[in-house]
Design a protein around this motif. Structure first.
Motif, PDB file in Angstrom:
ATOM      1  N   SER A 193      11.510  58.347  70.331  1.00  0.00           N
ATOM      2  CA  SER A 193      12.719  58.098  69.550  1.00  0.00           C
ATOM      3  C   SER A 193      13.750  57.281  70.307  1.00  0.00           C
ATOM      4  O   SER A 193      14.380  56.387  69.742  1.00  0.00           O
ATOM      5  N   ASP A 194      13.935  57.549  71.569  1.00  0.00           N
ATOM      6  CA  ASP A 194      14.984  56.888  72.348  1.00  0.00           C
ATOM      7  C   ASP A 194      14.480  55.743  73.223  1.00  0.00           C
ATOM      8  O   ASP A 194      15.226  55.219  74.044  1.00  0.00           O
ATOM      9  N   LEU A 195      13.216  55.343  73.048  1.00  0.00           N
ATOM     10  CA  LEU A 195      12.658  54.391  73.996  1.00  0.00           C
ATOM     11  C   LEU A 195      11.574  53.552  73.328  1.00  0.00           C
ATOM     12  O   LEU A 195      10.536  54.069  72.936  1.00  0.00           O
ATOM     13  N   GLY A 196      11.848  52.229  73.190  1.00  0.00           N
ATOM     14  CA  GLY A 196      10.826  51.314  72.732  1.00  0.00           C
ATOM     15  C   GLY A 196      10.006  50.786  73.889  1.00  0.00           C
ATOM     16  O   GLY A 196      10.272  51.084  75.065  1.00  0.00           O
ATOM     17  N   ALA A 197       8.995  49.978  73.585  1.00  0.00           N
ATOM     18  CA  ALA A 197       8.121  49.446  74.631  1.00  0.00           C
ATOM     19  C   ALA A 197       8.907  48.603  75.631  1.00  0.00           C
ATOM     20  O   ALA A 197       8.777  48.772  76.849  1.00  0.00           O
ATOM     21  N   ASP A 198       9.719  47.674  75.129  1.00  0.00           N
ATOM     22  CA  ASP A 198      10.521  46.836  76.024  1.00  0.00           C
ATOM     23  C   ASP A 198      11.581  47.647  76.756  1.00  0.00           C
ATOM     24  O   ASP A 198      11.902  47.366  77.915  1.00  0.00           O
ATOM     25  N   ASP A 199      12.127  48.673  76.084  1.00  0.00           N
ATOM     26  CA  ASP A 199      13.128  49.532  76.727  1.00  0.00           C
ATOM     27  C   ASP A 199      12.547  50.241  77.943  1.00  0.00           C
ATOM     28  O   ASP A 199      13.220  50.402  78.970  1.00  0.00           O
TER      29      ASP A 199
END
Length: 925
Positions: A314-320
């Motif tokens: 929820s709080d973290l995408g791949a790029d993040d």
């Protein structure tokens, strides 16, 4: 309905087929349809275009069609942007023949004649891909085709028995290329040095440095490898498909369904009640039908549906996640405290990527795309022999529905309140609130629609028996809309297309087009003529020169790009003056006219020239060469610098910009059966393109930054003269106005000779950014008795990239430190340094754009390699099969570049490229 008009194989790059038995194309049979009933024969083509078959592309293991085009076409720059395959607008970027304008540089992508995205198409459903490059190639594409186009043709059925083709592949992804960051001990040691450089006391004592080094007190003096805790060294993909095709004299059909399942590389994502792993689950369903409704009436229908679900924390995408491991120092805080609270503190906040993976919940998207198009062709021979009427229409839409199941978590840190190591005197500081239940929310995350219809008459005739004449009149009407204000666009085109060839030797094509758009009000319409000529100077299969053709084209095209919505209206400044109003004497800002409306302008115009030749030698070698020149005028530019506001208020924009671009493309293709059962093919292509701004608004305040005479995508900045070696060097050098400098800071060249370093010394860094000027590729393939090998390499050169600050930003503002920066900074290597001194302060001097941070890059990659075996026919007959193939495919297995720290192609904090090995089988019944 067919006409021998325009295009193809102006610069065919040699490519690979699935069985390596590559043959030179049949120039009379090789043709494709732009979607308006205008079919293009290779033999009579007068334009610059390149086609690669879908069979050739299938030797890749690309997750989607966009990723299969790297290096395949001369003139097409195809680069990876990184990112997880399930994320929107990730994977590949495209450009045709470089940049031609200061404004919109995007190209047009068509699928079966309609504008569609290709990042969700699979290679298996594609018949061919064609890149259209000059005015003769894109003359029928209206405003959208000015920067070139990619035309995708999907597979169709053929008359004959029903065939069933099934395929499966499992891809192992491994060895993502990350930049190395320093460990905890190295970081705190560098931090102490940086603070001393800044005139501050060291942050850590020698005792504390040893605790970081030996790891004996990891909760209070941590050394966390965030990359290894966040990412695995592997990921996986599965792809399966089933195709059914065939037909009768009345109905032909092609039906295809495939499923792709991609799992990312996040570590430890399987939790008690959900799995937060990066994931893409996608199904494509396609049906293409062709009907002979009568002897004079034909109809084709294409239906396509795409259903995709993606998932991530929820709080973290791949790029993040990638950005997090680069920006978070190893010594920042432990993974968790001794009490089980996730690590975090006031300095870095809730930056713990593991906490976000394992305790923030999960985010999902559900995307649906529907494409439908149909075409009806009616012979009108009863009115005039050779006359046909065609009507076509297409519609597509897409919607992304997002779901978020989120929960918060607690984070914090511990510190000794007494002596170091005294665990009886420890204070815990926490932030946030721990939640045990997931909270659900949902919304529409994006949507668009596109619609297009056309009607036309086509006439073909032969006057002397050894000539061909055709004429086509076309009317098109299209519309599209996407999220955001001003994104609903309507366009119309009225076009006449004329072709004539004589004696199979002399060719002429003419397109007269009127292009209209609501974007360019009040200048709604533009006239776009294109003329192309061809001379076939050789056509003899018995001699060394089997085929030779000279092509030349010239055309005027327009784009309806506008830099802002509603330019025909004035703009208002709502923060001007100070007005007291009302009984309570409240104050408010007044309003003033910001700029006059822009109404007197011409649409941005391309004047395009192309000269090319195609050769075939010894029935085994195809050569092609193209040279092009384009002048782009009436480019809309901001008029804010056109005159001083003291003199008066100007229009918001003015159409005075000009850019010229030029270049060449060379391609070679050799294919030959050496001996019985041994087939060899070798190929290469080379493209070079450059541009130059020839007119720009006003005289820049900073003369060295004048864009006139430089590239559209020029790299700009200061030129360094090394680093200040000592205080005497600082005292005797020119004053640098950005900030106070000390030994180890960047020393800049005084380019304007005023003995002061400031913005007046910023200049061109002698290189382009964004895309390379030089692209090349080469390949080889061999097959012997069904056992084959294919390999394809792609390379680039002559472009520049900015080193990402998360990796090369130094330690200012609590930044992390890369190994490359640390090993090559002034504090470590002195006068051999590549980077300035260590500092914890934000140095404006060192942060300026300069050749320290903007670097030339180039790379050569083995994009694809395939080893395969085709089961012999005598074995197939016993298994009731018509074809069977087993294969192992590799992607990005070899890479050579000039950036030691990480991948030069994806030089960013995006989710990285992986090496891959795909093992699969295809069976045809």
């Amino acid at each position: 309905m067919k006409t021998n008009r325009m295009l193809i194989v102006a610069a065919v790059a040699f490519s690979l087929t699935a069985n390596a038995q590559v043959r030179l194309n049949d120039k009379n049979a090789n043709a494709y349809d732009l979607g308006y009933g205008v079919e293009i024969s290779d033999f009579f083509s007068t334009a610059s275009a390149t086609t690669v078959t879908g069979e050739e592309l299938q030797q890749t293991s690309a997750a989607n069609l966009a990723q299969a085009l790297y290096g395949r076409f001369p003139g097409l720059t195809a680069l990876s942007t990184g990112g997880f395959s399930g994320d929107e607008d990730k994977g590949a970027s495209f450009n045709i023949r470089g940049y031609h304008t200061l404004n919109d540089k995007s190209i047009l992508i068509l699928v079966d004649g309609y504008e569609r995205p290709i990042n969700r198409l699979t290679v298996e459903e594609v018949e061919s891909v064609t890149v259209l490059k000059d005015a003769a190639a894109t003359a029928l594409l209206g405003h959208e085709g000015i920067n070139g186009a990619i035309l995708v043709k999907t597979k169709r059925g053929a008359e004959g028995k029903t065939h069933v083709k099934a395929g499966y592949g499992h891809k192992f992804l491994f060895s993502p290329e990350f930049a190395d960051m320093v460990n905890g001990y190295q970081y705190v040691t560098a931090l102490n040095r940086a603070r001393i450089n800044d005139g501050l006391a060291p942050a850590y004592t020698e005792q504390e440095l040893n605790l970081f080094k030996d790891g004996s007190d990891p909760y209070f003096y941590p050394n966390i490898n965030w990359r290894n805790l966040t990412f695995k060294n592997k990921a996986e993909e599965d792809h399966a498909y089933l195709s059914v095709y065939g037909g009768t004299a009345k109905v032909k059909y092609y039906t295809h369904i495939d499923y792709t399942d991609a799992r990312g590389a996040l570590r430890d994502t399987k939790l008690t009640d959900y799995n937060a792993q990066l994931r893409q689950s996608k199904a494509n369903i396609r049906t293409n039908l062709d009907f002979n409704l009568s002897k004079t009436t034909l109809m084709s229908v294409n239906l396509f549906g795409m259903f995709q679900e993606t998932k991530r924390p929820s709080d973290l995408g791949a790029d993040d996640a990638v950005y997090a491991i680069y920006s978070l120092p190893a010594s920042a805080f432990p993974l968790m405290t001794t009490t089980g609270v996730w690590g975090g503190n006031e300095t870095f906040g809730d930056a713990n990527p593991i906490a976000k993976i394992q305790e923030s919940g999960f985010y999902k998207t559900h995307q649906r795309q529907l494409w439908v198009d149909a075409k009806l062709t009616q012979s009108l021979d009863f009115l005039l022999k050779g006359l046909n009427l065609f009507v076509s229409a297409g519609y597509a839409n897409s919607s992304i529905y997002a779901e978020n199941m989120h929960k918060a978590h607690e984070y914090g840190y511990e510190r000794y309140t007494g002596a170091i190591g005294d665990i009886s005197h420890v204070a815990l500081t926490t932030f946030g609130n721990k939640e045990t239940n997931l909270t659900f929310s949902n919304w529409n995350a994006g949507q668009w629609w596109k619609a297009k219809s056309s009607i036309g008459l086509h006439y073909k005739q032969s006057f002397f028996g050894d000539d061909h004449f055709s004429a086509t009149a076309i009317y098109t009407n299209s519309g599209s809309s996407a999220d955001g204000r001003g994104n609903t666009i309507y366009r119309r085109n009225i076009m006449g297309v004329f072709h004539y060839d004589f004696l199979n030797r002399y060719i002429a094509d003419l397109v007269l087009a009127g292009n209209g758009s609501n974007r360019t009000y009040p200048t709604k319409w533009a006239f776009s003529p294109t003329l192309s000529l061809g001379w076939i100077y050789a056509n003899d299969h018995e001699h060394l020169l089997n085929y030779g053709k000279l092509r030349a084209s010239a055309g005027i095209q327009h784009t309806d790009y506008m830099p802002t919505y509603g330019m025909w209206l004035p703009t208002w400044d709502a923060s001007h003056g100070y007005v007291i109003i009302g009984n309570d004497y409240s104050a408010t800002w007044g309003a003033s006219l910001g700029s006059f409306p822009t109404t007197d302008f011409s649409q941005e115009t391309s004047t395009n020239f192309n000269l090319g030749t195609d050769l075939r030698l010894a029935n085994a070698l195809d050569l092609s060469f193209d040279a092009f020149y384009q002048l782009r005028s009436h480019i809309m530019l901001s008029a804010s610098n056109e005159n001083s506001s003291v003199v008066g208020i100007q229009s918001s924009y003015n159409d005075v910009g000009k850019v010229k671009s030029y270049g060449f493309e060379v391609a070679a293709k050799y294919a030959k059966q050496i001996v019985r059962d041994l087939h060899l093919h070798i190929g290469a292509n080379l493209s070079w393109a450059r541009n130059e701004v020839t007119r720009y608004i006003g005289t820049p305040t900073y003369p060295l930054l004048d864009p006139v005479g430089h590239r559209v995508n020029e790299a700009w900045g200061l030129k360094s003269a090394g680093f200040f070696m000592n205080q005497d060097d600082v005292n005797t050098s020119h004053r640098q106005e950005y900030s106070v400098v000390t030994p180890g800071d960047i020393k800049y060249q005084d380019l304007n000779g005023d003995q002061v370093i400031n913005a007046f010394d910023e200049t061109s860094l002698d290189g382009p950014t964004g895309i390379p000027e030089l692209n090349y590729a080469f390949n080889v393939g061999v097959e012997y008795k069904g056992l084959g090998l294919n390999a394809w390499f792609q390379g680039t050169g002559n472009y520049m990239k900015t080193l990402p600050s998360a990796i090369w930003g130094g330690m200012a503002n609590n930044g992390n430190l890369s190994v490359d920066y640390f090993n090559n900074c002034w504090d470590v290597v002195g006068d051999k340094a590549l980077y300035p001194r260590l500092t914890t302060l934000n140095s404006s001097n060192n942060n300026q754009a300069s050749d320290v941070w903007i670097k030339p890059v180039h790379f050569l990659k083995m994009r694809n390699v395939e080893v395969y075996y085709k089961v012999p026919a005598k074995v197939l007959s016993k298994l009731s099969l018509t074809d069977a193939k087993v294969f192992v495919q590799g992607e990005n297995l070899l890479s050579f570049d000039n950036v030691d720290a990480m991948d030069a192609e994806v030089l960013s904090t995006a989710y990285p490229m992986f090496k891959g090995v795909n093992i699969g089988v295809t069976l045809t019944f």
